[in-house]
Design a protein around this motif. Structure first.
Motif, PDB file in Angstrom:
ATOM      1  N   MET A   1       0.844  -1.184   0.000  1.00 38.95           N
ATOM      2  CA  MET A   1       0.000   0.000   0.000  1.00 38.95           C
ATOM      3  C   MET A   1       0.878   1.230   0.000  1.00 38.95           C
ATOM      4  SD  MET A   1      -2.903   0.903   2.760  1.00 38.95           S
ATOM      5  CE  MET A   1      -3.979   2.241   2.477  1.00 38.95           C
ATOM      6  N   THR A   2       0.523   2.212  -0.765  1.00 39.02           N
ATOM      7  CA  THR A   2       1.298   3.449  -0.808  1.00 39.02           C
ATOM      8  C   THR A   2       0.518   4.555  -0.133  1.00 39.02           C
ATOM      9  OG1 THR A   2       0.432   3.994  -2.983  1.00 39.02           O
ATOM     10  CG2 THR A   2       2.527   2.797  -2.904  1.00 39.02           C
ATOM     11  N   GLY A   3       1.254   5.526   0.397  1.00 35.11           N
ATOM     12  CA  GLY A   3       0.630   6.633   1.113  1.00 35.11           C
ATOM     13  C   GLY A   3       0.954   7.962   0.468  1.00 35.11           C
ATOM     14  N   SER A   4       0.921   9.010   1.295  1.00 32.68           N
ATOM     15  CA  SER A   4       1.147  10.364   0.785  1.00 32.68           C
ATOM     16  C   SER A   4       2.601  10.543   0.353  1.00 32.68           C
ATOM     17  CB  SER A   4       0.802  11.387   1.860  1.00 32.68           C
ATOM     18  OG  SER A   4       1.734  11.313   2.920  1.00 32.68           O
ATOM     19  N   ARG A   5       2.866  11.566  -0.430  1.00 27.68           N
ATOM     20  CA  ARG A   5       4.200  11.814  -0.971  1.00 27.68           C
ATOM     21  C   ARG A   5       5.022  12.768  -0.110  1.00 27.68           C
ATOM     22  NH1 ARG A   5       5.882   8.000  -3.528  1.00 27.68           N
ATOM     23  NH2 ARG A   5       7.488   9.311  -4.384  1.00 27.68           N
ATOM     24  N   SER A   6       4.471  13.309   0.981  1.00 29.78           N
ATOM     25  CA  SER A   6       5.250  14.246   1.793  1.00 29.78           C
ATOM     26  C   SER A   6       6.427  13.525   2.436  1.00 29.78           C
ATOM     27  CB  SER A   6       4.375  14.902   2.852  1.00 29.78           C
ATOM     28  OG  SER A   6       3.895  13.943   3.746  1.00 29.78           O
ATOM     29  N   ARG A   7       7.532  14.232   2.512  1.00 30.99           N
ATOM     30  CA  ARG A   7       8.756  13.648   3.066  1.00 30.99           C
ATOM     31  C   ARG A   7       8.810  13.861   4.572  1.00 30.99           C
ATOM     32  NH1 ARG A   7      12.760  11.854  -0.228  1.00 30.99           N
ATOM     33  NH2 ARG A   7      12.603  12.401  -2.403  1.00 30.99           N
ATOM     34  N   LEU A   8       9.411  12.898   5.239  1.00 26.27           N
ATOM     35  CA  LEU A   8       9.646  13.005   6.668  1.00 26.27           C
ATOM     36  C   LEU A   8      10.878  13.878   6.904  1.00 26.27           C
ATOM     37  CD1 LEU A   8       9.130   9.255   7.572  1.00 26.27           C
ATOM     38  CD2 LEU A   8       7.545  11.135   8.002  1.00 26.27           C
ATOM     39  N   PRO A   9      10.980  14.509   8.077  1.00 25.35           N
ATOM     40  CA  PRO A   9      12.183  15.295   8.373  1.00 25.35           C
ATOM     41  C   PRO A   9      13.440  14.435   8.264  1.00 25.35           C
ATOM     42  CG  PRO A   9      10.470  15.708  10.006  1.00 25.35           C
ATOM     43  CD  PRO A   9       9.986  14.564   9.157  1.00 25.35           C
ATOM     44  N   GLY A  10      14.413  14.916   7.521  1.00 20.90           N
ATOM     45  CA  GLY A  10      15.671  14.205   7.357  1.00 20.90           C
ATOM     46  C   GLY A  10      15.655  13.111   6.305  1.00 20.90           C
ATOM     47  N   GLU A  11      14.525  12.901   5.649  1.00 19.97           N
ATOM     48  CA  GLU A  11      14.422  11.803   4.689  1.00 19.97           C
ATOM     49  C   GLU A  11      15.367  11.971   3.506  1.00 19.97           C
ATOM     50  OE1 GLU A  11      11.089   9.526   1.944  1.00 19.97           O
ATOM     51  OE2 GLU A  11      10.416  10.822   3.587  1.00 19.97           O
ATOM     52  N   ARG A  12      15.522  13.181   3.025  1.00 20.61           N
ATOM     53  CA  ARG A  12      16.449  13.393   1.895  1.00 20.61           C
ATOM     54  C   ARG A  12      17.875  13.007   2.284  1.00 20.61           C
ATOM     55  NH1 ARG A  12      14.280  16.752  -2.394  1.00 20.61           N
ATOM     56  NH2 ARG A  12      12.322  17.659  -1.686  1.00 20.61           N
ATOM     57  N   PHE A  13      18.288  13.385   3.476  1.00 21.92           N
ATOM     58  CA  PHE A  13      19.634  13.046   3.936  1.00 21.92           C
ATOM     59  C   PHE A  13      19.798  11.533   4.081  1.00 21.92           C
ATOM     60  CE2 PHE A  13      22.778  12.255   7.268  1.00 21.92           C
ATOM     61  CZ  PHE A  13      23.876  12.892   6.711  1.00 21.92           C
ATOM     62  N   VAL A  14      18.795  10.888   4.671  1.00 23.58           N
ATOM     63  CA  VAL A  14      18.850   9.441   4.877  1.00 23.58           C
ATOM     64  C   VAL A  14      18.889   8.713   3.533  1.00 23.58           C
ATOM     65  CG1 VAL A  14      17.507   7.464   5.731  1.00 23.58           C
ATOM     66  CG2 VAL A  14      17.849   9.463   7.182  1.00 23.58           C
ATOM     67  N   THR A  15      18.057   9.132   2.590  1.00 25.19           N
ATOM     68  CA  THR A  15      18.057   8.461   1.285  1.00 25.19           C
ATOM     69  C   THR A  15      19.371   8.716   0.545  1.00 25.19           C
ATOM     70  OG1 THR A  15      16.844  10.287   0.246  1.00 25.19           O
ATOM     71  CG2 THR A  15      15.548   8.431   1.038  1.00 25.19           C
ATOM     72  N   ALA A  16      19.917   9.920   0.679  1.00 23.49           N
ATOM     73  CA  ALA A  16      21.216  10.198   0.046  1.00 23.49           C
ATOM     74  C   ALA A  16      22.315   9.339   0.666  1.00 23.49           C
ATOM     75  CB  ALA A  16      21.558  11.675   0.172  1.00 23.49           C
ATOM     76  N   ALA A  17      22.297   9.198   1.989  1.00 24.82           N
ATOM     77  CA  ALA A  17      23.302   8.369   2.670  1.00 24.82           C
ATOM     78  C   ALA A  17      23.182   6.908   2.232  1.00 24.82           C
ATOM     79  CB  ALA A  17      23.145   8.484   4.186  1.00 24.82           C
ATOM     80  N   MET A  18      21.954   6.417   2.108  1.00 24.78           N
ATOM     81  CA  MET A  18      21.768   5.034   1.666  1.00 24.78           C
ATOM     82  C   MET A  18      22.215   4.855   0.223  1.00 24.78           C
ATOM     83  SD  MET A  18      18.297   3.616   3.482  1.00 24.78           S
ATOM     84  CE  MET A  18      17.183   4.784   2.720  1.00 24.78           C
ATOM     85  N   GLY A  19      21.867   5.799  -0.633  1.00 24.14           N
ATOM     86  CA  GLY A  19      22.299   5.714  -2.030  1.00 24.14           C
ATOM     87  C   GLY A  19      23.809   5.729  -2.156  1.00 24.14           C
ATOM     88  N   LEU A  20      24.457   6.603  -1.402  1.00 24.82           N
ATOM     89  CA  LEU A  20      25.919   6.679  -1.416  1.00 24.82           C
ATOM     90  C   LEU A  20      26.527   5.371  -0.910  1.00 24.82           C
ATOM     91  CD1 LEU A  20      28.483   8.365  -1.906  1.00 24.82           C
ATOM     92  CD2 LEU A  20      28.232   9.206   0.451  1.00 24.82           C
ATOM     93  N   ALA A  21      25.945   4.797   0.131  1.00 29.46           N
ATOM     94  CA  ALA A  21      26.451   3.534   0.672  1.00 29.46           C
ATOM     95  C   ALA A  21      26.346   2.414  -0.360  1.00 29.46           C
ATOM     96  CB  ALA A  21      25.687   3.160   1.943  1.00 29.46           C
ATOM     97  N   VAL A  22      25.259   2.376  -1.101  1.00 27.43           N
ATOM     98  CA  VAL A  22      25.100   1.365  -2.152  1.00 27.43           C
ATOM     99  C   VAL A  22      26.184   1.537  -3.207  1.00 27.43           C
ATOM    100  CG1 VAL A  22      23.630   0.598  -4.067  1.00 27.43           C
ATOM    101  CG2 VAL A  22      22.639   0.963  -1.792  1.00 27.43           C
ATOM    102  N   VAL A  23      26.360   2.759  -3.686  1.00 25.75           N
ATOM    103  CA  VAL A  23      27.339   3.037  -4.742  1.00 25.75           C
ATOM    104  C   VAL A  23      28.751   2.696  -4.259  1.00 25.75           C
ATOM    105  CG1 VAL A  23      28.422   4.888  -6.081  1.00 25.75           C
ATOM    106  CG2 VAL A  23      25.925   4.739  -5.944  1.00 25.75           C
ATOM    107  N   LEU A  24      29.119   3.131  -3.057  1.00 27.84           N
ATOM    108  CA  LEU A  24      30.468   2.880  -2.548  1.00 27.84           C
ATOM    109  C   LEU A  24      30.718   1.389  -2.308  1.00 27.84           C
ATOM    110  CD1 LEU A  24      30.972   5.868  -0.075  1.00 27.84           C
ATOM    111  CD2 LEU A  24      31.964   5.562  -2.363  1.00 27.84           C
ATOM    112  N   THR A  25      29.718   0.681  -1.822  1.00 26.60           N
ATOM    113  CA  THR A  25      29.894  -0.753  -1.579  1.00 26.60           C
ATOM    114  C   THR A  25      30.085  -1.508  -2.886  1.00 26.60           C
ATOM    115  OG1 THR A  25      28.551  -0.594   0.432  1.00 26.60           O
ATOM    116  CG2 THR A  25      28.881  -2.800  -0.493  1.00 26.60           C
ATOM    117  N   VAL A  26      29.260  -1.211  -3.862  1.00 32.47           N
ATOM    118  CA  VAL A  26      29.395  -1.874  -5.162  1.00 32.47           C
ATOM    119  C   VAL A  26      30.742  -1.521  -5.786  1.00 32.47           C
ATOM    120  CG1 VAL A  26      28.467  -1.990  -7.512  1.00 32.47           C
ATOM    121  CG2 VAL A  26      26.917  -2.096  -5.540  1.00 32.47           C
TER     122      VAL A  26
END
Length: 146
Positions: free
Chosen positions: A1-26
């Motif tokens: 189920m999907t919900g609203s599109r509003s972002r949680l506080p800090g979500e951009r930072f968390v998603t950027a950190a996760m994306g960077l971790a994926v790229v660096l690990t690979v």
């Protein structure tokens, strides 16, 4: 189920950190198998055996990160599960790596490679703490209406 599109506080930072971790690990594992000397912090056979034990665990962490990213993007209630799994995987990897590095003084006796290893360890710890803390703080909101 999907919900609203509003972002949680800090979500951009968390998603950027996760994306960077994926790229660096690979990138690390591509270099490990293509140009090992460019990422190896030590050249003892035991070190190579130790590092060769990590691809599956790192692969699990990357899968958790990707599923967490997907869950956040889709506003899925499963995002919280995958965020917590990724945070736990990061802390486990940190513990395994740091114990080996401390016992063998990798940070201090391996030149620049040792310092790079130390940075990887600190970033892994920071990612694990970030993900677990952020998930806990936003645990109710991560339900996304379910």
């Amino acid at each position: 189920m999907t919900g609203s599109r509003s972002r949680l506080p800090g979500e951009r930072f968390v998603t950027a950190a996760m994306g960077l971790a994926v790229v660096l690990t690979v990138a690390y594992w591509v270099l490990w198998y293509a140009a090992r000397s460019s990422v190896a912090s030590n050249h003892r056979p035991a070190y190579y055996e130790f590092e060769n034990a990590f691809p599956l665990a790192d692969g699990w962490a990357v899968l958790c990160l990707l599923l967490a990213l997907w869950g956040l993007h889709r506003r899925s209630a499963a995002a919280g599960l995958w965020l917590a799994a990724a945070g736990g995987a990061a802390l486990y990897l940190f513990g395994m790596d740091v114990l080996y590095d401390l016992e063998r003084r990798i940070w201090w006796r391996s030149g620049a490679g040792g310092w790079i290893e130390l940075v990887i360890n600190v970033l892994t710890l920071a990612l694990g703490i970030l993900l677990l803390r952020w998930t806990w703080v936003h645990r109710r909101a991560l339900r996304f209406g379910d």
